[in-house]
Design an enzyme around this catalytic site. Structure first.
Site, PDB file in Angstrom:
ATOM      1  N   TYR A 161       0.806  -1.405   0.045  1.00  0.00           N
ATOM      2  CA  TYR A 161      -0.002   0.046  -0.056  1.00  0.00           C
ATOM      3  C   TYR A 161       0.950   1.251   0.050  1.00  0.00           C
ATOM      4  O   TYR A 161       0.367   2.403  -0.649  1.00  0.00           O
ATOM      5  CB  TYR A 161      -0.774  -0.007   1.464  1.00  0.00           C
ATOM      6  CG  TYR A 161      -2.012  -0.749   1.187  1.00  0.00           C
ATOM      7  CD1 TYR A 161      -2.325  -2.244   0.987  1.00  0.00           C
ATOM      8  CD2 TYR A 161      -3.306   0.029   1.180  1.00  0.00           C
ATOM      9  CE1 TYR A 161      -3.393  -2.728   1.019  1.00  0.00           C
ATOM     10  CE2 TYR A 161      -4.687  -0.667   1.152  1.00  0.00           C
ATOM     11  CZ  TYR A 161      -4.771  -2.106   1.097  1.00  0.00           C
ATOM     12  OH  TYR A 161      -5.646  -2.599   0.800  1.00  0.00           O
ATOM     13  N   LYS A 221       3.017 -15.249   3.415  1.00  0.00           N
ATOM     14  CA  LYS A 221       3.599 -16.165   1.954  1.00  0.00           C
ATOM     15  C   LYS A 221       4.933 -16.286   2.276  1.00  0.00           C
ATOM     16  O   LYS A 221       5.394 -16.046   1.122  1.00  0.00           O
ATOM     17  CB  LYS A 221       2.949 -15.356   0.913  1.00  0.00           C
ATOM     18  CG  LYS A 221       2.723 -15.955  -0.560  1.00  0.00           C
ATOM     19  CD  LYS A 221       1.828 -17.201  -0.582  1.00  0.00           C
ATOM     20  CE  LYS A 221       2.166 -17.989  -1.780  1.00  0.00           C
ATOM     21  NZ  LYS A 221       1.415 -19.055  -1.924  1.00  0.00           N
ATOM     22  N   ASP A 237      -2.855 -18.628   1.242  1.00  0.00           N
ATOM     23  CA  ASP A 237      -3.831 -19.350   0.469  1.00  0.00           C
ATOM     24  C   ASP A 237      -4.481 -20.186   1.377  1.00  0.00           C
ATOM     25  O   ASP A 237      -5.962 -20.470   1.270  1.00  0.00           O
ATOM     26  CB  ASP A 237      -3.027 -19.860  -0.713  1.00  0.00           C
ATOM     27  CG  ASP A 237      -1.775 -20.365  -0.608  1.00  0.00           C
ATOM     28  OD1 ASP A 237      -1.383 -20.545   0.486  1.00  0.00           O
ATOM     29  OD2 ASP A 237      -1.248 -20.798  -1.438  1.00  0.00           O
ATOM     30  N   ASP A 289     -12.552  -8.954   4.345  1.00  0.00           N
ATOM     31  CA  ASP A 289     -13.884  -8.934   3.514  1.00  0.00           C
ATOM     32  C   ASP A 289     -14.459 -10.327   3.486  1.00  0.00           C
ATOM     33  O   ASP A 289     -15.493 -10.799   3.354  1.00  0.00           O
ATOM     34  CB  ASP A 289     -13.778  -8.408   2.041  1.00  0.00           C
ATOM     35  CG  ASP A 289     -13.837  -7.036   1.884  1.00  0.00           C
ATOM     36  OD1 ASP A 289     -13.678  -6.165   2.906  1.00  0.00           O
ATOM     37  OD2 ASP A 289     -14.431  -6.547   0.855  1.00  0.00           O
TER      38      ASP A 289
HETATM   39  C1  IPM Z   1     -10.392  -1.029   3.963  1.00  0.00           C
HETATM   40  C2  IPM Z   1     -10.540  -0.384   2.488  1.00  0.00           C
HETATM   41  C3  IPM Z   1      -9.109   0.460   2.175  1.00  0.00           C
HETATM   42  C4  IPM Z   1      -8.132  -0.517   2.255  1.00  0.00           C
HETATM   43  C5  IPM Z   1      -9.365   1.107   0.737  1.00  0.00           C
HETATM   44  C6  IPM Z   1     -10.748   1.940   0.566  1.00  0.00           C
HETATM   45  C7  IPM Z   1      -8.235   2.184   0.598  1.00  0.00           C
HETATM   46  O1  IPM Z   1     -10.598  -1.485   1.595  1.00  0.00           O
HETATM   47  O2  IPM Z   1     -10.315  -0.197   4.717  1.00  0.00           O
HETATM   48  O3  IPM Z   1     -10.582  -2.191   4.196  1.00  0.00           O
HETATM   49  O4  IPM Z   1      -7.833  -1.269   1.169  1.00  0.00           O
HETATM   50  O5  IPM Z   1      -7.213  -0.554   3.276  1.00  0.00           O
HETATM   51 MN    MN Z   2     -11.023  -3.297   2.476  1.00  0.00          MN
END
Ligand code: IPM
Ligand code: MN
Ligand code: NAD
Length: 355
Positions: A141, A186, A218, A246
């Protein structure tokens, strides 16, 4: 101990303002009940800030954030800026960077009343109670970027210090839970993961009472949906933590149920925000699930303001509202954002009457 706290509100985009209003409403009701005063300032971030201020987060907003006791955030992101040079998401990344919030706590638990909302079998989801500790200010990131027509790169860098400090957060959290850390990496491919693994091993020696296992990312992605009950604390790097959290939303059944706390060094303000995004597909319809944002406000009281009793009252309020069937469409119900929010407010107030 001061009972007045300064909160910076950053509603952001899409459903961000809708769920943040809900979180503010519940936080206010709970704060009143416990004699805590909240003072708010509201500013823009994300697409809203690009439109009005020309950048996804202004220097002034970053300064105000640094001077607040906590930052409560909705979500950023708008399809209008997809493919553009300036992205709303950059505002959130700049905020995390500016506040140094390196540890992102994302608790995930199964809610019995929601077992029908998960696509997984009830016996798989039952009893799930895990905490993802995601490193938040390093890795791909934030590494150097190159973006050309023919070639692009995102450098992923981790230092020993960055791994150590987030690992300590995970081990400390495990001590207050079931005392197990699964470090997800990983290491069979990535050099950063091998540094990660060595460093986590070293930190683990300071915590002989906590069990440590290493899981390749994975395989971890698979275990998360086949045997989620095996996990207590999951410790992982920025990108893996984003993806796995997620995925973990399928356990309670919706993105709308997962809160988070992003924490830096002691004394610096944390950022409290739902795991979900701006959900442009449902924005403006009044049907967004407010519980993730409300539970993020609870995390703010616990981790940001040192008032765990207020956090617990909010969490009991959400549990009771869910139990009573106040479910937004993502959970298979037909409640609006406002109805679900009011149900929590009523629960918090009813407890007061009963106390
Ligand atoms: C999260 C989001 C962010 C991330 C994005 C919007 C930059 O997906 O907070 O999970 O990837 O960290
Ligand atoms: Mn996210
Ligand atoms: P998303 O989390 O916004 O939505 C994914 C799916 O979950 C959608 O179908 C959405 O309707 C549903 N959903 C999410 N939150 C919900 C809620 N509270 N109630 C009911 N349903 C909900 O992810 P996406 O669609 O991939 O991303 C949309 C935008 O949000 C993108 O611009 C992305 O960059 C941004 N984003 C921001 C954050 C953040 O601000 N922390 C997090 C993730 C994504």
């Amino acid at each position: 101990m001061s009972d007045t706290f300064h909160i910076l509100l950053l509603p952001g985009d899409g459903i961000g303002p809708e769920v943040l209003a809900a979180a503010r409403r519940v936080a206010g009701a709970a704060a009143d009940r416990f004699g805590v005063r909240l003072e708010y300032e509201e500013r823009r971030i994300g697409a809203a800030a690009i439109r009005e201020e020309g950048e996804p987060v202004s220097e002034e907003t970053l300064r105000r954030a640094a001077g607040a006791d906590a930052v409560l955030l909705g979500a950023v992101g708008d399809p209008e800026f997809d493919g553009g040079k300036v992205r709303p998401e950059a505002g959130l990344l700049a905020l995390r960077r500016a506040l140094g919030t390196f540890a992102n706590l994302r608790p995930v638990s199964a809610v019995p009343a929601l077992s029908g909302s998960s696509p997984l079998r009830p016996e798989v989801v039952e009893g799930v109670d895990l905490l993802i500790v995601r490193e938040l200010t390093g890795g791909a990131y934030f590494g150097e970027k190159e973006e050309g027509e023919e070639r692009a790169s995102d450098l992923s860098v981790y230092t020993r210090r960055e791994v150590e400090r987030v690992a300590r957060v995970a081990f400390e959290a495990a001590r207050g839970r079931r005392k197990r850390v699964a470090s997800v990496d990983k290491a069979n491919v990535l050099a950063t993961s091998r540094l990660w693994r060595r460093t986590v091993e070293e930190v683990a020696r300071e915590y002989p009472d906590v069990g440590l296992e290493h899981v390749l990312v994975d395989a971890a992605a698979m275990h998360l949906v086949t045997s989620p009950g095996c996990f207590d604390v999951i410790l992982t790097e920025n990108l893996f933590g984003d993806i796995l959290s997620d995925e973990a939303a399928v356990l309670p059944g919706s993105m709308g149920m997962l809160p988070s706390a992003s924490l830096g060094e002691p004394g610096s303000p944390g950022i409290f925000e739902p795991v979900h995004g701006s959900a442009p597909d449902i924005a403006g319809r009044g049907v967004a699930n407010p519980y993730a944002a409300i539970l993020s406000a609870a995390m703010m009281f616990r981790h940001g303001l040192g008032r765990p009793e207020v956090a617990e009252a909010i969490e009991r309020g959400v549990a009771a509202a869910v139990e009573a069937g106040h479910l937004t469409p993502d959970l298979g119900g037909s409640s609006s954002t406002e109805e679900a929010t009011e149900a929590v407010v009523r629960q918090v107030a009813a407890e007061e009457g009963a106390a």
